[in-house]
Structures are given as structure tokens and as C-alpha cells.
Design an enzyme around this catalytic site. Structure first.
Site, PDB file in Angstrom:
ATOM      1  N   ARG A  43     -18.621 -15.855  64.251  1.00  0.00           N
ATOM      2  CA  ARG A  43     -17.307 -16.153  63.677  1.00  0.00           C
ATOM      3  C   ARG A  43     -16.386 -16.770  64.733  1.00  0.00           C
ATOM      4  NH1 ARG A  43     -14.719 -12.100  59.089  1.00  0.00           N
ATOM      5  NH2 ARG A  43     -15.091 -13.656  57.492  1.00  0.00           N
ATOM      6  N   VAL A  50      -8.637  -5.832  60.786  1.00  0.00           N
ATOM      7  CA  VAL A  50     -10.060  -5.611  60.499  1.00  0.00           C
ATOM      8  C   VAL A  50     -10.230  -5.303  59.007  1.00  0.00           C
ATOM      9  CG1 VAL A  50     -10.519  -4.793  62.840  1.00  0.00           C
ATOM     10  CG2 VAL A  50      -9.889  -3.146  61.071  1.00  0.00           C
ATOM     11  N   THR A 109     -11.098  -3.379  55.506  1.00  0.00           N
ATOM     12  CA  THR A 109     -10.941  -2.011  54.988  1.00  0.00           C
ATOM     13  C   THR A 109     -11.659  -1.949  53.636  1.00  0.00           C
ATOM     14  OG1 THR A 109      -8.779  -2.734  54.152  1.00  0.00           O
ATOM     15  CG2 THR A 109      -8.782  -1.404  56.156  1.00  0.00           C
ATOM     16  N   SER A 136      -4.029  -5.072  58.320  1.00  0.00           N
ATOM     17  CA  SER A 136      -4.995  -4.733  57.268  1.00  0.00           C
ATOM     18  C   SER A 136      -4.291  -3.969  56.149  1.00  0.00           C
ATOM     19  CB  SER A 136      -6.092  -3.824  57.826  1.00  0.00           C
ATOM     20  OG  SER A 136      -6.766  -4.432  58.887  1.00  0.00           O
ATOM     21  N   PHE A 141       0.419 -10.809  52.539  1.00  0.00           N
ATOM     22  CA  PHE A 141       0.429 -11.121  51.110  1.00  0.00           C
ATOM     23  C   PHE A 141      -0.191 -12.477  50.787  1.00  0.00           C
ATOM     24  CE2 PHE A 141       3.838  -8.001  51.641  1.00  0.00           C
ATOM     25  CZ  PHE A 141       3.503  -7.074  50.655  1.00  0.00           C
ATOM     26  N   PHE A 187      -0.182  -4.493  40.600  1.00  0.00           N
ATOM     27  CA  PHE A 187       0.651  -5.133  39.561  1.00  0.00           C
ATOM     28  C   PHE A 187       0.118  -6.528  39.209  1.00  0.00           C
ATOM     29  CE2 PHE A 187       4.810  -3.094  38.414  1.00  0.00           C
ATOM     30  CZ  PHE A 187       4.477  -1.826  38.868  1.00  0.00           C
ATOM     31  N   CYS A 222      -9.646  -8.269  47.458  1.00  0.00           N
ATOM     32  CA  CYS A 222      -8.512  -7.349  47.498  1.00  0.00           C
ATOM     33  C   CYS A 222      -8.265  -6.556  46.223  1.00  0.00           C
ATOM     34  CB  CYS A 222      -7.246  -8.121  47.852  1.00  0.00           C
ATOM     35  SG  CYS A 222      -7.331  -8.790  49.518  1.00  0.00           S
ATOM     36  N   GLN A 261      -9.767  -5.415  43.402  1.00  0.00           N
ATOM     37  CA  GLN A 261     -10.544  -4.237  42.994  1.00  0.00           C
ATOM     38  C   GLN A 261     -10.483  -3.157  44.070  1.00  0.00           C
ATOM     39  OE1 GLN A 261     -14.149  -4.522  40.742  1.00  0.00           O
ATOM     40  NE2 GLN A 261     -15.262  -3.414  42.321  1.00  0.00           N
TER      41      GLN A 261
HETATM   42  P1  NAD Z   1     -12.763  -9.952  57.059  1.00  0.00           P
HETATM   43  O1  NAD Z   1     -13.920  -9.070  56.784  1.00  0.00           O
HETATM   44  O2  NAD Z   1     -12.839 -11.406  56.746  1.00  0.00           O
HETATM   45  O3  NAD Z   1     -12.413  -9.853  58.640  1.00  0.00           O
HETATM   46  C1  NAD Z   1     -12.359  -8.679  59.359  1.00  0.00           C
HETATM   47  C2  NAD Z   1     -12.930  -8.946  60.759  1.00  0.00           C
HETATM   48  O4  NAD Z   1     -12.718  -7.809  61.595  1.00  0.00           O
HETATM   49  C3  NAD Z   1     -14.454  -9.196  60.789  1.00  0.00           C
HETATM   50  O5  NAD Z   1     -14.703 -10.496  61.283  1.00  0.00           O
HETATM   51  C4  NAD Z   1     -14.996  -8.096  61.713  1.00  0.00           C
HETATM   52  O6  NAD Z   1     -16.067  -8.528  62.531  1.00  0.00           O
HETATM   53  C5  NAD Z   1     -13.766  -7.764  62.538  1.00  0.00           C
HETATM   54  N1  NAD Z   1     -13.813  -6.453  63.190  1.00  0.00           N
HETATM   55  C6  NAD Z   1     -14.063  -5.237  62.639  1.00  0.00           C
HETATM   56  N2  NAD Z   1     -13.955  -4.270  63.582  1.00  0.00           N
HETATM   57  C7  NAD Z   1     -13.612  -4.875  64.749  1.00  0.00           C
HETATM   58  C8  NAD Z   1     -13.350  -4.425  66.069  1.00  0.00           C
HETATM   59  N3  NAD Z   1     -13.377  -3.134  66.388  1.00  0.00           N
HETATM   60  N4  NAD Z   1     -13.052  -5.348  67.013  1.00  0.00           N
HETATM   61  C9  NAD Z   1     -12.994  -6.651  66.712  1.00  0.00           C
HETATM   62  N5  NAD Z   1     -13.230  -7.149  65.478  1.00  0.00           N
HETATM   63  C10 NAD Z   1     -13.534  -6.280  64.503  1.00  0.00           C
HETATM   64  O7  NAD Z   1     -11.525  -9.295  56.351  1.00  0.00           O
HETATM   65  P2  NAD Z   1     -10.177 -10.035  55.816  1.00  0.00           P
HETATM   66  O8  NAD Z   1     -10.403 -10.652  54.498  1.00  0.00           O
HETATM   67  O9  NAD Z   1      -9.613 -10.850  56.932  1.00  0.00           O
HETATM   68  O10 NAD Z   1      -9.254  -8.759  55.565  1.00  0.00           O
HETATM   69  C11 NAD Z   1      -8.729  -8.004  56.628  1.00  0.00           C
HETATM   70  C12 NAD Z   1      -7.726  -7.017  56.070  1.00  0.00           C
HETATM   71  O11 NAD Z   1      -6.640  -7.741  55.463  1.00  0.00           O
HETATM   72  C13 NAD Z   1      -8.270  -6.109  54.976  1.00  0.00           C
HETATM   73  O12 NAD Z   1      -7.665  -4.846  55.094  1.00  0.00           O
HETATM   74  C14 NAD Z   1      -7.822  -6.779  53.697  1.00  0.00           C
HETATM   75  O13 NAD Z   1      -7.674  -5.866  52.632  1.00  0.00           O
HETATM   76  C15 NAD Z   1      -6.486  -7.336  54.097  1.00  0.00           C
HETATM   77  N6  NAD Z   1      -6.047  -8.516  53.318  1.00  0.00           N
HETATM   78  C16 NAD Z   1      -6.954  -9.484  52.985  1.00  0.00           C
HETATM   79  C17 NAD Z   1      -6.510 -10.614  52.285  1.00  0.00           C
HETATM   80  C18 NAD Z   1      -7.467 -11.708  51.891  1.00  0.00           C
HETATM   81  O14 NAD Z   1      -7.070 -12.572  51.134  1.00  0.00           O
HETATM   82  N7  NAD Z   1      -8.708 -11.724  52.378  1.00  0.00           N
HETATM   83  C19 NAD Z   1      -5.167 -10.757  51.965  1.00  0.00           C
HETATM   84  C20 NAD Z   1      -4.273  -9.761  52.345  1.00  0.00           C
HETATM   85  C21 NAD Z   1      -4.738  -8.644  53.032  1.00  0.00           C
HETATM   86  C1  UDX Z   2      -4.600 -11.556  46.165  1.00  0.00           C
HETATM   87  C2  UDX Z   2      -3.059 -11.514  46.110  1.00  0.00           C
HETATM   88  O1  UDX Z   2      -2.588 -12.566  45.241  1.00  0.00           O
HETATM   89  C3  UDX Z   2      -2.483 -11.688  47.517  1.00  0.00           C
HETATM   90  O2  UDX Z   2      -1.065 -11.545  47.481  1.00  0.00           O
HETATM   91  C4  UDX Z   2      -3.080 -10.623  48.416  1.00  0.00           C
HETATM   92  O3  UDX Z   2      -2.601 -10.758  49.733  1.00  0.00           O
HETATM   93  C5  UDX Z   2      -4.590 -10.690  48.405  1.00  0.00           C
HETATM   94  O4  UDX Z   2      -5.068 -10.575  47.056  1.00  0.00           O
HETATM   95  P1  UDX Z   2      -6.399 -13.489  46.372  1.00  0.00           P
HETATM   96  O5  UDX Z   2      -7.347 -12.424  45.925  1.00  0.00           O
HETATM   97  O6  UDX Z   2      -6.727 -14.255  47.588  1.00  0.00           O
HETATM   98  O7  UDX Z   2      -4.950 -12.855  46.615  1.00  0.00           O
HETATM   99  O8  UDX Z   2      -6.197 -14.557  45.186  1.00  0.00           O
HETATM  100  P2  UDX Z   2      -5.389 -14.528  43.809  1.00  0.00           P
HETATM  101  O9  UDX Z   2      -4.777 -15.852  43.621  1.00  0.00           O
HETATM  102  O10 UDX Z   2      -4.522 -13.362  43.688  1.00  0.00           O
HETATM  103  O11 UDX Z   2      -6.557 -14.415  42.734  1.00  0.00           O
HETATM  104  C6  UDX Z   2      -7.335 -13.235  42.593  1.00  0.00           C
HETATM  105  C7  UDX Z   2      -8.269 -13.382  41.410  1.00  0.00           C
HETATM  106  O12 UDX Z   2      -7.540 -13.368  40.189  1.00  0.00           O
HETATM  107  C8  UDX Z   2      -9.063 -14.679  41.404  1.00  0.00           C
HETATM  108  O13 UDX Z   2     -10.366 -14.435  40.962  1.00  0.00           O
HETATM  109  C9  UDX Z   2      -8.316 -15.548  40.401  1.00  0.00           C
HETATM  110  O14 UDX Z   2      -9.123 -16.513  39.817  1.00  0.00           O
HETATM  111  C10 UDX Z   2      -7.875 -14.495  39.406  1.00  0.00           C
HETATM  112  N1  UDX Z   2      -6.694 -14.884  38.619  1.00  0.00           N
HETATM  113  C11 UDX Z   2      -5.513 -15.126  39.250  1.00  0.00           C
HETATM  114  C12 UDX Z   2      -6.782 -14.951  37.232  1.00  0.00           C
HETATM  115  O15 UDX Z   2      -7.839 -14.723  36.655  1.00  0.00           O
HETATM  116  N2  UDX Z   2      -5.660 -15.288  36.528  1.00  0.00           N
HETATM  117  C13 UDX Z   2      -4.460 -15.523  37.129  1.00  0.00           C
HETATM  118  O16 UDX Z   2      -3.488 -15.802  36.405  1.00  0.00           O
HETATM  119  C14 UDX Z   2      -4.388 -15.444  38.536  1.00  0.00           C
END
Ligand code: NAD
Ligand code: UDX
Length: 464
Positions: free
Chosen positions: A44, A92, A94, A133, A164, A228, A278, A280
Site C-alpha cells: 500500500r 486504522v 475498525t 477511525s 465524514f 441515519f 461503513c 453496515q
Molecule cells: P482501510 O482498511 O482502507 O485502512 C486501514 C489501514 O490501517 C490499513 O492499510 C492497515 O494496514 C493499516 N493499519 C492497521 N493497523 C496498523 C498499525 N498498527 N500500524 C500501521 N498501519 C496499520 O480502512 P479505511 O477505509 O481507511 O477506514 C479507516 C477507518 O475510517 C475505519 O474506522 C472506518 O470505519 C473509518 N471511515 C471510513 C470511511 C470510508 O469511506 N472508507 C469513511 C469514514 C470513516
Molecule cells: C458513507 C457516508 O456517506 C460517509 O459520510 C461516511 O463517512 C462513510 O460512509 P460511502 O459508504 O463512502 O460513505 O458512500 P455513500 O455515498 O454514503 O454510499 C453508500 C452506499 O449507499 C452505496 O452503495 C450507494 O450506492 C448507496 N446509496 C447511496 C443508495 O443506494 N442510495 C442513495 O440515495 C445513496
């Protein structure tokens, strides 16, 4: 703690979908601050240092390019990055726990704990630890306990600063967020730490959009925001089934109710079901917390959002089987799109995984095309939900275009709303398909009247 303003160095543990883009934006907006993004995953980090970023996001490459090598650095040297950072973001994963107590519901906090222990081991002097996270409410307390119990030289203030951003629009969301939320301890040291983080964001975000709260409100708000948003989708999806039996049109209903300013138009697009890493996970986490705190009625209310989503996915694959004369065995079905939404290469919890699994188990041959998702990811996702290697070898073909996937197919299932599907050559698609040629539009993306005029049989979500 008050001496820490302004910070010179920031470090972020975790270079995933959140850590990478978020830190790239901070580095781009604050050129005087050095930002180190570290991860255990060498592949990565190598990708973050290359022209092929590990995360596909429109506009992200430009943001990374602007700061990388100037004040933005990606590396695997976690300890070196922590040791002299003023602020340490923890970003990281969750994921939902798959073992032991709370399996299938609670958040697995092993990576959070790992990061906290690593910080405690290395840190000297005052540090602000930022929970980026998404975590259960009161995790900051656990972090603080681990940090202080394991460090003789560090002094820590733990803040909650949930992210967000939505995938596919991450750069826009980071550039111009609806709000930034920062939770901190209500003490002079806590307030100073909050102010330090506020100062960073206020480099490009208007101060009135930066909200500060106590720690627990901030932690909980993130779970509640996602619950929500997902609840709106499950609500409109439940109505889609009613529309199909009554002759109403779910898009028209969504438009009509969304014009009520108290309801609003967003997140009312009916679909094959929401996916992503996120919604589910965070609702299950909320459900677990409610059960833990003795609130079973609240838990079951939110759990129904997930149940409705699962039903919507099953209903869609069931509709395909029923429509294709109750059997898809040995029939080719073109699946268009595998990502959980457009403009991302992320497939976590994508509805497509479950629809494909159901169809494969019914004996269908799947011809799949997605413009951004790799073959390895598709196969790994299907195996994770119980599809065998033999079934993959015998029944799955990955194609180079949506038209190729549709060749010799009995049906096309649109599972991701990629823009390019609107531009397909539908006369060619029809010519190459068995007749009657069915299109199952799981995103209500296409122009159904035009498709029917050309000669397709169209099933769309929530259209009577
Ligand atoms: P991700 O799995 O893509 O990335 C997490 C990274 O952390 C991985 O690359 C992993 O190797 C690394 N990691 C784990 N333990 C470590 C350690 N001890 N030292 C260094 N690296 C380490 O996850 P993500 O999608 O970036 O989500 C991260 C957090 O943000 C989660 O809690 C998630 O719920 C939250 N979040 C995600 C989104 C999204 O859209 N993906 C949006 C808002 C919040
Ligand atoms: C979501 C939240 O929107 C974001 O604020 C948070 O930080 C992470 O989780 P994300 O999962 O990246 O973001 O995308 P989002 O646009 O919310 O869509 C989530 C799922 O819902 C997708 O599968 C999308 O296709 C679906 N969706 C979204 C619908 O089916 N209908 C809608 O009206 C909106």
C-alpha cells in the site's frame, strides 16, 4: 499542552481510504506542517509513493502530487514517524468482529489497540492523539488508559475527529465538508488540544463549519450519522417493493417527498441495496452498543435497517431468477459493475458480491465487467462469501467491456451506477443477446423507455 501550538509535524497511522486522502488534503493545505502517513502494509505504501495510488478517487492524484515529497511522506517506518510528531491521527480499520463475544456486531478494536500500544512505546513528550477511525462511543477512554499505562515519557490528549467523507467524492468532501467535528475532554488541556486541531482545519474550512463537542458526543455522532443515512436508503428501498406491486414509481415518490424541505432530496435513491465499508459495520456497532447498554428496542429498530437492506439484495437476485423463467442454470448473465458505488475501486460490502453469489449458486454463468475493480478483488470477495474456486473457474468470466459481458447473455444486471453504462451501444448489446433480452437495472440508471423501444425487457427497482 498549550505549548504545542502550532504543530510542526503530524503523523497518521493507517494509509487506507481515509488516512491517505485526509492526510494528503491536510498536507496540501498546510505546507508548513510535515505530514507522515505510515502503514504496516508495504504494498500500500509503495502504491501511495507511485503514480498508481491504491485508492481510486477522482482528483486525488493531483492533491497527492502537490504535497508528496514536499511535506507529505508515505512510509512503513511507524516508530520514526510517531516519535517526533506533535499530532498523531489513528486511521486504522475498525471492521466488524468475526470471532468471540460480539462476533458479527461489535467493532474489532484490535488495530486501534495495536496503534495505541505502538504510540505509547515510542512517544516522548506531549502528543495529541486523534481518533480518525470510526469507533464505539467511549473508545477514547480505553485509548487513554492504554497510553498512560504503557508510557513513562508521553503526555497524551485524546481527541475524536470522525471522518465524514464518502468514497468517490472524497476530494470534494475533504475540500469543502459540511462540517468538521472535533470532540475533546472539557479541561483546559483538552480545550487547548481541540484548538490546535481547529487551527489546522481552519486553514481552509470556515470556522463556523468546525463543530466542537465533548468526546462522547463526537464518537457517537459518527455512528448515528451513518445510521441515519442508511436508514433513508432502507426506507426508500422498502417503498420500492410497494411501488412494484402498486404501479407507483419509486423515483417519482422520492422526488415528491424529497421536495418537502423537512425531508430533503438526498439519500433517497432506491437501489439494489447499500454497500460500502461503513454503513453496515457502523449500524451493527450501534446495535451492539444498544444491546450492551440494555436498550433492546433501540437495537432492534436499527437492526431492521440492515435486514431491509439484505432483503433488497435477495429480492433483486430472486427477481432475476424468476424473470428468466425460474432458472438461470447454465445461462450467461452479464453483471455490469462490482464496486459498491461509482467512482471508487472499493468493493467492501458491495451489493454486487451478494447478487453474484446468489446467481452463481443458482448455476448461472456470470460475465462481469467493472472499469476499476481488479480480477483478484472480485475473486477474493466471492470466495469470502462462500463461492468455491471450482465455481469461480467454471462459472465466472471477467470481461473487458460491458458490451463483451453482454454477448450471448440472457440478461444484464446493472449493479453499479458507472456513467459509462449510460453510453453503451445498446443496439449492439441487444443483437448479441439471447431473446427475450432482459435488463435488470439495480440502480435505475438507464433510460428504460428507450431500451424498451429498442426491444429489451426491462426490470427496474421500484417501477410498477
Ligand atoms: P482501510 O482498511 O482502507 O485502512 C486501514 C489501514 O490501517 C490499513 O492499510 C492497515 O494496514 C493499516 N493499519 C492497521 N493497523 C496498523 C498499525 N498498527 N500500524 C500501521 N498501519 C496499520 O480502512 P479505511 O477505509 O481507511 O477506514 C479507516 C477507518 O475510517 C475505519 O474506522 C472506518 O470505519 C473509518 N471511515 C471510513 C470511511 C470510508 O469511506 N472508507 C469513511 C469514514 C470513516
Ligand atoms: C458513507 C457516508 O456517506 C460517509 O459520510 C461516511 O463517512 C462513510 O460512509 P460511502 O459508504 O463512502 O460513505 O458512500 P455513500 O455515498 O454514503 O454510499 C453508500 C452506499 O449507499 C452505496 O452503495 C450507494 O450506492 C448507496 N446509496 C447511496 C443508495 O443506494 N442510495 C442513495 O440515495 C445513496
Amino acid at each position: 499542552m498549550t505549548n504545542m501550538i502550532p504543530p510542526k509535524k503530524i503523523c497518521c497511522i493507517g494509509a487506507g481510504y481515509v488516512g491517505g486522502p485526509t492526510m494528503a488534503m491536510i498536507a496540501a493545505k498546510c505546507p508548513d506542517i510535515r505530514v507522515d502517513v505510515v502503514d504496516l502494509n508495504e504494498e500500500r505504501i509503495a502504491a501511495w509513493n507511485s503514480d498508481e495510488l491504491p485508492v481510486y478517487e477522482p482528483g486525488l492524484y493531483d492533491v497527492v502530487k502537490e504535497a508528496r515529497g514536499r511535506n507529505l511522506f508515505f512510509s512503513t517506518d511507524t516508530e520514526a514517524a510517531i516519535v517526533d510528531a506533535d499530532i498523531i491521527f489513528v486511521s486504522v480499520g475498525t471492521p466488524t468482529k468475526t470471532y468471540g463475544r460480539g462476533a458479527g456486531r461489535a467493532a474489532d478494536l484490535c488495530y486501534i489497540e495495536g496503534a495505541a500500544r505502538m504510540i505509547a512505546k515510542v512517544a516522548k513528550g506531549p502528543k495529541i492523539i486523534v481518533e480518525k477511525s470510526t469507533i464505539p462511543v467511549r473508545t477514547a477512554e480505553a485509548m487513554r488508559t492504554i497510553l498512560t499505562a504503557n508510557s513513562s515519557e508521553g503526555q497524551f490528549q485524546v481527541l475524536s475527529n470522525p471522518e465524514f467523507l464518502a468514497e468517490g467524492t472524497a476530494v470534494e468532501d475533504l475540500q469543502c465538508p459540511d462540517r468538521i467535528l472535533i470532540g475533546g475532554e472539557r479541561t483546559p488541556e483538552g480545550d487547548a488540544a481541540v484548538e490546535t486541531l481547529v487551527n489546522i482545519y481552519s486553514q481552509w474550512i470556515p470556522r463556523e463549519r468546525i463543530l466542537t463537542t465533548n468526546l462522547w458526543s463526537s464518537e457517537l455522532s459518527k455512528l448515528v450519522a451513518n445510521a441515519f443515512l442508511a436508514q433513508r436508503i432502507s426506507s426508500i428501498n422498502s417503498i420500492s417493493a410497494l411501488c412494484e406491486t402498486t404501479g407507483a414509481d419509486v423515483d417519482e415518490v422520492a422526488r415528491a417527498i424529497g421536495m418537502d424541505s423537512r425531508i430533503g432530496p438526498k439519500f433517497l435513491k432506491s437501489s439494489v441495496g447499500f454497500g460500502g465499508s461503513c454503513f453496515q459495520k457502523d449500524i451493527l456497532n450501534l446495535v451492539y452498543l444498544c444491546e450492551h447498554f440494555g436498550l433492546p428496542q433501540v437495537a432492534s429498530y436499527w437492526e431492521s435497517v440492515i435486514q431491509m437492506n439484505d432483503w433488497q439484495k435477495e429480492r433483486f437476485s430472486g427477481k432475476i431468477v424468476n424473470t428468466l423463467f425460474n432458472t438461470v442454470r447454465n445461462k450467461r448473465i452479464a453483471v455490469w459493475g462490482f464496486a459498491f458505488k461509482k467512482d471508487t475501486n472499493d468493493t467492501r460490502e458491495s451489493a454486487a458480491i451478494y447478487v453474484c453469489r446468489d446467481l452463481l449458486l443458482e448455476g448461472a454463468n456470470i460475465a462481469l465487467y467493472d472499469p476499476r475493480v481488479s480480477q483478484e478483488t472480485i475473486i477474493a470477495d466471492l470466495k469470502y462469501v462462500g463461492v468455491s474456486q471450482e465455481m469461480i473457474d467454471a462459472q465466472l468470466t471477467i470481461c473487458d467491456s460491458c458490451e463483451d459481458a453482454a454477448l450471448e447473455a440472457h440478461g444484464v444486471a446493472v449493479l453499479t451506477e458507472w456513467d459509462e453504462f449510460k453510453e453503451a451501444d445498446y443496439s449492439r448489446v441487444l443483437d448479441g443477446m439471447h431473446k427475450p433480452a432482459f435488463i435488470f437495472d439495480g440502480r435505475n440508471l438507464l433510460n428504460h423507455d428507450t431500451l424498451r423501444k429498442i426491444g429489451f425487457e426491462v426490470y427496474a427497482i421500484g417501477k410498477g
